[in-house]
Write a protein that holds these residues in place. Structure first.
Motif, PDB file in Angstrom:
ATOM      1  N   UNK A 168       0.858  -1.124  -0.009  1.00 35.38           N
ATOM      2  CA  UNK A 168       0.091  -0.091  -0.012  1.00 35.38           C
ATOM      3  C   UNK A 168       0.826   1.279  -0.013  1.00 35.38           C
ATOM      4  N   UNK A 169       1.870   1.236   0.933  1.00 40.10           N
ATOM      5  CA  UNK A 169       2.926   2.464   0.794  1.00 40.10           C
ATOM      6  C   UNK A 169       3.633   2.570  -0.430  1.00 40.10           C
ATOM      7  N   UNK A 170       4.099   1.628  -0.991  1.00 39.53           N
ATOM      8  CA  UNK A 170       4.465   1.730  -2.308  1.00 39.53           C
ATOM      9  C   UNK A 170       3.797   2.204  -3.369  1.00 39.53           C
ATOM     10  N   UNK A 171       2.358   1.789  -3.313  1.00 38.43           N
ATOM     11  CA  UNK A 171       1.355   2.156  -4.383  1.00 38.43           C
ATOM     12  C   UNK A 171       1.216   3.664  -3.933  1.00 38.43           C
ATOM     13  N   UNK A 172       1.070   4.177  -2.871  1.00 41.07           N
ATOM     14  CA  UNK A 172       0.749   5.728  -2.554  1.00 41.07           C
ATOM     15  C   UNK A 172       2.099   6.422  -3.122  1.00 41.07           C
ATOM     16  N   UNK A 173       3.334   5.919  -3.064  1.00 44.60           N
ATOM     17  CA  UNK A 173       4.504   6.652  -3.327  1.00 44.60           C
ATOM     18  C   UNK A 173       4.492   6.762  -4.873  1.00 44.60           C
ATOM     19  N   UNK A 174       3.932   5.728  -5.358  1.00 44.15           N
ATOM     20  CA  UNK A 174       3.790   5.750  -6.830  1.00 44.15           C
ATOM     21  C   UNK A 174       2.804   6.878  -7.395  1.00 44.15           C
ATOM     22  N   UNK A 175       1.631   7.006  -6.427  1.00 38.95           N
ATOM     23  CA  UNK A 175       0.797   8.143  -7.033  1.00 38.95           C
ATOM     24  C   UNK A 175       1.170   9.522  -6.459  1.00 38.95           C
ATOM     25  N   UNK A 176       2.579   9.425  -5.974  1.00 37.80           N
ATOM     26  CA  UNK A 176       2.852  10.940  -5.462  1.00 37.80           C
ATOM     27  C   UNK A 176       1.897  11.469  -4.394  1.00 37.80           C
ATOM     28  N   UNK A 177       1.755  10.680  -3.650  1.00 37.52           N
ATOM     29  CA  UNK A 177       0.554  11.084  -2.725  1.00 37.52           C
ATOM     30  C   UNK A 177       1.303  11.841  -1.367  1.00 37.52           C
ATOM     31  N   UNK A 178       0.540  12.752  -0.834  1.00 36.07           N
ATOM     32  CA  UNK A 178       1.197  13.393   0.323  1.00 36.07           C
ATOM     33  C   UNK A 178       0.961  12.722   1.626  1.00 36.07           C
ATOM     34  N   UNK A 179       0.029  11.600   1.406  1.00 36.41           N
ATOM     35  CA  UNK A 179      -0.338  10.733   2.694  1.00 36.41           C
ATOM     36  C   UNK A 179      -1.011   9.481   2.278  1.00 36.41           C
ATOM     37  N   UNK A 180      -1.260   8.507   3.095  1.00 44.59           N
ATOM     38  CA  UNK A 180      -1.664   7.323   2.639  1.00 44.59           C
ATOM     39  C   UNK A 180      -2.582   7.105   4.004  1.00 44.59           C
ATOM     40  N   UNK A 181      -4.025   6.769   3.605  1.00 40.99           N
ATOM     41  CA  UNK A 181      -4.968   6.183   4.629  1.00 40.99           C
ATOM     42  C   UNK A 181      -5.221   4.926   4.725  1.00 40.99           C
ATOM     43  N   UNK A 182      -4.893   4.120   5.756  1.00 41.71           N
ATOM     44  CA  UNK A 182      -5.050   2.687   5.649  1.00 41.71           C
ATOM     45  C   UNK A 182      -6.065   2.437   6.437  1.00 41.71           C
ATOM     46  N   UNK A 183      -7.061   1.309   6.108  1.00 37.53           N
ATOM     47  CA  UNK A 183      -8.106   0.865   6.751  1.00 37.53           C
ATOM     48  C   UNK A 183      -8.140  -0.581   6.889  1.00 37.53           C
ATOM     49  N   UNK A 184      -8.879  -1.155   7.740  1.00 38.45           N
ATOM     50  CA  UNK A 184      -8.954  -2.642   7.741  1.00 38.45           C
ATOM     51  C   UNK A 184     -10.505  -3.011   7.357  1.00 38.45           C
ATOM     52  N   UNK A 185     -10.625  -3.986   6.563  1.00 41.96           N
ATOM     53  CA  UNK A 185     -12.266  -4.229   6.067  1.00 41.96           C
ATOM     54  C   UNK A 185     -12.794  -4.785   6.956  1.00 41.96           C
ATOM     55  N   UNK A 186     -12.343  -5.420   8.231  1.00 42.67           N
ATOM     56  CA  UNK A 186     -13.070  -5.958   9.301  1.00 42.67           C
ATOM     57  C   UNK A 186     -13.828  -5.257  10.543  1.00 42.67           C
ATOM     58  N   UNK A 187     -12.824  -3.902  10.312  1.00 40.64           N
ATOM     59  CA  UNK A 187     -13.489  -2.926  11.178  1.00 40.64           C
ATOM     60  C   UNK A 187     -14.909  -2.520  11.114  1.00 40.64           C
ATOM     61  N   UNK A 188     -15.958  -3.207  11.512  1.00 41.08           N
ATOM     62  CA  UNK A 188     -17.123  -3.526  11.175  1.00 41.08           C
ATOM     63  C   UNK A 188     -17.704  -1.909  11.532  1.00 41.08           C
ATOM     64  N   UNK A 189     -17.263  -1.504  12.748  1.00 44.47           N
ATOM     65  CA  UNK A 189     -18.153  -0.226  13.599  1.00 44.47           C
ATOM     66  C   UNK A 189     -17.721   0.901  12.895  1.00 44.47           C
TER      67      UNK A 189
END
Length: 218
Positions: A107-128
């Protein structure tokens, strides 16, 4: 680093690559919502855990003017891929069996390739976690201009927004380690903004977790 004069470019990745070994099956395909009223005029849709979580995050990114989330797949890819909306961008982690660290690194490699200022990471199983929670996290991030994390069970964790300065370190995580150590390092250095968010502690690991959520959700 602050973003007081402009809106940062944030790449958003939802991690959904795990094996879900404790669930005995593809937990992200389990239904978490559906028809709950006996009214033929109400069209309630069945929704998988993956679709539910992605919908909340997608609504938040739309409200915040971000690109749509990218989903990280791995284990159970063939089961989960059909559950994604047709226009969803996704990545496939070929090393998903080594642990969550490989997904975070990708995910960090992908964000870097997108020249992003930041990366928001989330987990699909955090149902609430809801779109309002993501938007609150984003507001804290913009206010302080620091790496920003949810804070629950007396520790920082995901969902979290990592500055681009973190990308290299995230790409070097061992397979079985997530990003918590980096968040703790930031916390120790007073370079972490936090959002109290006990809802982030609610995730689905077992069928008992799912049954509890279905019985107690509003």
């Amino acid at each position: 680093m602050t973003f007081l004069s402009s809106i940062p470019k944030i790449t958003t990745v939802m991690l959904a690559a795990g094996q879900s070994s404790r669930f005995d099956g593809a937990k992200l395909a389990a239904l978490v919502s559906g028809p709950e009223v006996n009214d033929p005029d109400v069209q309630a849709k069945n929704q998988s855990l993956l679709a539910h979580s992605l919908d909340e995050l997608t609504q938040a990114t739309e409200q915040m003017g971000m690109d749509k989330p990218v989903v990280m797949l791995g284990g159970h890819k063939d089961t989960l891929l059909p559950l994604l909306p047709s226009n969803t961008e996704y990545l496939v982690n070929p090393d998903w069996q080594t642990g969550i660290g490989s997904s975070v690194a990708m995910a960090a490699e992908y964000a870097q390739a997108q020249h992003a200022d930041a990366l928001l990471l989330s987990l699909a199983d955090q149902v609430a976690i809801t779109q309002q929670h993501y938007m609150s996290l984003f507001r804290v991030f913009c206010l302080f201009g620091q790496t920003t994390a949810a804070y629950y069970q007396q520790n920082p964790g995901v969902p979290a927004i990592f500055l681009s300065e973190d990308f290299q370190q995230l790409q070097q995580l061992p397979g079985d380690a997530g990003a918590k150590n980096l968040l703790l390092q930031h916390l120790s250095n007073q370079s972490l903004a936090v959002l109290p968010l006990e809802q982030a502690a609610i995730d689905i690991d077992t069928k008992a977790d799912l049954n509890w959520w279905l019985a107690n959700k509003e």
